[in-house]
Every structure is written in structure tokens, then in C-alpha cells.
Write a protein that holds these residues in place. Structure first.
Motif, PDB file in Angstrom:
ATOM      1  N   HIS A   1     -88.860 -45.197 -20.979  1.00 13.40           N
ATOM      2  CA  HIS A   1     -89.752 -45.620 -19.902  1.00 13.40           C
ATOM      3  C   HIS A   1     -88.960 -46.055 -18.669  1.00 13.40           C
ATOM      4  N   ARG A   2     -87.825 -46.700 -18.914  1.00 13.19           N
ATOM      5  CA  ARG A   2     -86.991 -47.212 -17.823  1.00 13.19           C
ATOM      6  C   ARG A   2     -85.535 -46.912 -18.128  1.00 13.19           C
ATOM      7  N   SER A   3     -84.743 -46.906 -17.073  1.00  6.80           N
ATOM      8  CA  SER A   3     -83.315 -46.639 -17.197  1.00  6.80           C
ATOM      9  C   SER A   3     -82.582 -47.542 -16.218  1.00  6.80           C
ATOM     10  N   ILE A   4     -81.487 -48.144 -16.661  1.00  3.27           N
ATOM     11  CA  ILE A   4     -80.698 -48.979 -15.770  1.00  3.27           C
ATOM     12  C   ILE A   4     -79.220 -48.865 -16.113  1.00  3.27           C
ATOM     13  N   GLN A   5     -78.396 -48.884 -15.096  1.00  2.00           N
ATOM     14  CA  GLN A   5     -76.941 -48.874 -15.271  1.00  2.00           C
ATOM     15  C   GLN A   5     -76.541 -50.249 -15.820  1.00  2.00           C
ATOM     16  N   GLU A   6     -75.912 -50.268 -16.969  1.00  2.00           N
ATOM     17  CA  GLU A   6     -75.574 -51.532 -17.634  1.00  2.00           C
ATOM     18  C   GLU A   6     -74.712 -52.420 -16.754  1.00  2.00           C
ATOM     19  N   SER A   7     -73.794 -51.852 -16.009  1.00  2.00           N
ATOM     20  CA  SER A   7     -72.898 -52.652 -15.170  1.00  2.00           C
ATOM     21  C   SER A   7     -73.629 -53.343 -14.021  1.00  2.00           C
ATOM     22  N   ASP A   8     -74.870 -52.954 -13.747  1.00  2.00           N
ATOM     23  CA  ASP A   8     -75.669 -53.596 -12.697  1.00  2.00           C
ATOM     24  C   ASP A   8     -76.413 -54.833 -13.195  1.00  2.00           C
TER      25      ASP A   8
ATOM     26  N   MET B   1     -73.473 -46.036 -28.045  1.00  2.96           N
ATOM     27  CA  MET B   1     -72.788 -47.149 -28.699  1.00  2.96           C
ATOM     28  C   MET B   1     -71.831 -47.811 -27.711  1.00  2.96           C
ATOM     29  N   GLY B   2     -71.786 -49.131 -27.772  1.00  2.78           N
ATOM     30  CA  GLY B   2     -70.886 -49.876 -26.911  1.00  2.78           C
ATOM     31  C   GLY B   2     -71.434 -50.192 -25.530  1.00  2.78           C
ATOM     32  N   VAL B   3     -72.660 -49.785 -25.230  1.00  4.62           N
ATOM     33  CA  VAL B   3     -73.212 -49.979 -23.889  1.00  4.62           C
ATOM     34  C   VAL B   3     -73.661 -51.428 -23.647  1.00  4.62           C
ATOM     35  N   GLY B   4     -73.853 -52.189 -24.700  1.00  6.57           N
ATOM     36  CA  GLY B   4     -74.247 -53.585 -24.526  1.00  6.57           C
ATOM     37  C   GLY B   4     -75.681 -53.884 -24.928  1.00  6.57           C
ATOM     38  N   LYS B   5     -76.244 -53.065 -25.790  1.00 10.31           N
ATOM     39  CA  LYS B   5     -77.643 -53.272 -26.202  1.00 10.31           C
ATOM     40  C   LYS B   5     -77.831 -54.618 -26.903  1.00 10.31           C
TER      41      LYS B   5
ATOM     42  N   VAL C   1     -68.276 -42.938 -19.267  1.00 11.07           N
ATOM     43  CA  VAL C   1     -67.203 -42.842 -20.260  1.00 11.07           C
ATOM     44  C   VAL C   1     -66.119 -43.880 -20.000  1.00 11.07           C
ATOM     45  N   ASN C   2     -65.741 -44.073 -18.743  1.00  6.86           N
ATOM     46  CA  ASN C   2     -64.684 -45.039 -18.422  1.00  6.86           C
ATOM     47  C   ASN C   2     -65.074 -46.464 -18.762  1.00  6.86           C
ATOM     48  N   GLU C   3     -66.357 -46.784 -18.697  1.00  9.92           N
ATOM     49  CA  GLU C   3     -66.827 -48.116 -19.080  1.00  9.92           C
ATOM     50  C   GLU C   3     -66.876 -48.263 -20.599  1.00  9.92           C
ATOM     51  N   LEU C   4     -67.214 -47.197 -21.294  1.00 11.02           N
ATOM     52  CA  LEU C   4     -67.362 -47.254 -22.747  1.00 11.02           C
ATOM     53  C   LEU C   4     -66.030 -47.216 -23.502  1.00 11.02           C
ATOM     54  N   MET C   5     -65.070 -46.484 -22.987  1.00 10.68           N
ATOM     55  CA  MET C   5     -63.803 -46.291 -23.713  1.00 10.68           C
ATOM     56  C   MET C   5     -63.147 -47.593 -24.176  1.00 10.68           C
ATOM     57  N   PRO C   6     -62.870 -48.560 -23.298  1.00 11.22           N
ATOM     58  CA  PRO C   6     -62.192 -49.774 -23.777  1.00 11.22           C
ATOM     59  C   PRO C   6     -63.021 -50.557 -24.792  1.00 11.22           C
ATOM     60  N   ARG C   7     -64.320 -50.575 -24.623  1.00  7.46           N
ATOM     61  CA  ARG C   7     -65.188 -51.288 -25.564  1.00  7.46           C
ATOM     62  C   ARG C   7     -65.140 -50.651 -26.939  1.00  7.46           C
ATOM     63  N   LEU C   8     -65.204 -49.318 -26.963  1.00  5.00           N
ATOM     64  CA  LEU C   8     -65.240 -48.616 -28.247  1.00  5.00           C
ATOM     65  C   LEU C   8     -63.882 -48.593 -28.925  1.00  5.00           C
ATOM     66  N   LEU C   9     -62.815 -48.504 -28.151  1.00  6.91           N
ATOM     67  CA  LEU C   9     -61.482 -48.560 -28.760  1.00  6.91           C
ATOM     68  C   LEU C   9     -61.259 -49.906 -29.437  1.00  6.91           C
ATOM     69  N   LYS C  10     -61.770 -50.968 -28.813  1.00  8.26           N
ATOM     70  CA  LYS C  10     -61.578 -52.312 -29.351  1.00  8.26           C
ATOM     71  C   LYS C  10     -62.355 -52.518 -30.649  1.00  8.26           C
ATOM     72  N   GLY C  11     -63.556 -51.953 -30.760  1.00 11.91           N
ATOM     73  CA  GLY C  11     -64.391 -52.227 -31.923  1.00 11.91           C
ATOM     74  C   GLY C  11     -64.655 -51.040 -32.818  1.00 11.91           C
TER      75      GLY C  11
END
Length: 174
Positions: free
Chosen positions: A154-161, A14-18, A110-120
């Protein structure tokens, strides 16, 4: 011109940007965008995810989620779907998605997700009542539980990229 999979599923915590990236990818492909949570709410007579959890519990929600996922797969051509964070972890949903199309895991730490999840967090029933310390522990624990499912995509990518201009190339080409 390349032919792309007709059904594309974005999974991840959750919060990754899907939803964010799913909307953009669907626009670029000319596909429908489907937010599975929105479809579940429609199937539950307009109740929110929080209401469904509160009224019926997680087991009922997961069953409704699985049924809704399969209905969309069967009845909807050419889409990009943002799945809930737990969707691939229950009732053979990941297997159904992999058979139907391309599954892409969007990763974040975790550091990328924390601010997003705290906000919403008010809209997210599983974390609504957690303070920052509890939320961090929850993310670490749940990511540990769920990564075994996410890793089967099938595929995996770092969201920040991800970059909007290169989205099709980044997500649909190895």
C-alpha cells in the motif's frame, strides 16, 4: 484523533530495518509488536529459522511461515508485524496481508544493506555461507526477484528517510 489501521505489516529485504522500525511504530501506536520469524520459531517448538531450514528445507519453512502469518492475523488484534524478507513472495501471503491491513514496503539500496547483512549473516540461513562478493550478487538478484511483490504494498518509503519522531506521520500518512 486519527484512526490507524489495526494491522500493519512491514515488508522489505532482509536487513532493511523492519524489526527496528516496527518496534518503534508499535510503541508509538500502543500496539503489539510481532516479529513473524519469532512466531515461526515458537510454532516450530523453539527451533531457530536456521534449524528449520536445515532440518526441513525452505518449502517446509514457507508453509509454516504462511500458516503462522494467517494464525496471527486471525487471532491478534492491533499489531505491527515485521515480516521476513521473503514472506510476501510465497503462498499468497501478500494478498492475505493486504486484505488484513496496511502493508508498508521499507526500501534500501544494496550499499545500505551490505554492511548490515555482513555483520549479522550468521543468523540468516540464506546468506550465512556467502562472502562479500557473493552476498552483493545475491542481494541484487533477490531484490530483482522480490521487488515485483514489494511494489504491491500500500505504501513505500526509503528506510534511510525515517525519523523516529515522525514515524507515524511518515509511515501512516500518504
Amino acid at each position: 484523533m486519527s484512526v490507524y489501521p489495526e494491522k500493519i505489516f512491514l515488508i522489505g529485504f532482509m536487513g532493511v530495518g523492519k524489526t527496528h522500525w516496527g518496534i518503534r511504530l508499535a510503541q508509538q501506536l500502543g500496539y503489539s509488536f510481532i516479529d513473524l520469524d519469532d512466531q515461526i520459531c515458537q510454532a516450530a517448538d523453539g527451533r531457530s529459522i536456521s534449524q528449520i531450514f536445515s532440518d526441513e528445507g525452505e518449502e517446509f519453512f514457507r508453509s509454516l511461515e504462511a500458516n503462522t502469518l494467517r494464525t496471527v492475523i486471525e487471532k491478534t488484534p492491533r499489531f505491527v508485524m515485521a515480516c521476513g524478507g521473503g514472506t510476501p513472495c510465497f503462498l499468497k501471503n501478500l494478498e492475505a496481508m493486504k486484505q488484513a491491513g496496511l502493508v508498508i514496503w521499507l526500501r534500501a539500496n544494496v550499499n545500505e544493506l551490505m554492511p548490515r547483512l555482513l555483520k549479522g549473516k550468521e543468523e540468516r540461513p540464506l546468506i550465512r555461507d556467502l562472502d562479500a562478493t557473493q552476498l552483493e550478487s545475491y542481494i541484487i538478484r533477490k531484490m530483482g526477484d522480490r521487488n515485483i511483490y514489494y511494489q504491491q504494498a500500500h505504501r513505500s518509503i526509503q528506510e534511510s528517510d525515517l525519523v523516529e519522531q515522525n514515524l507515524i506521520k511518515q509511515l501512516l500518512h500518504e
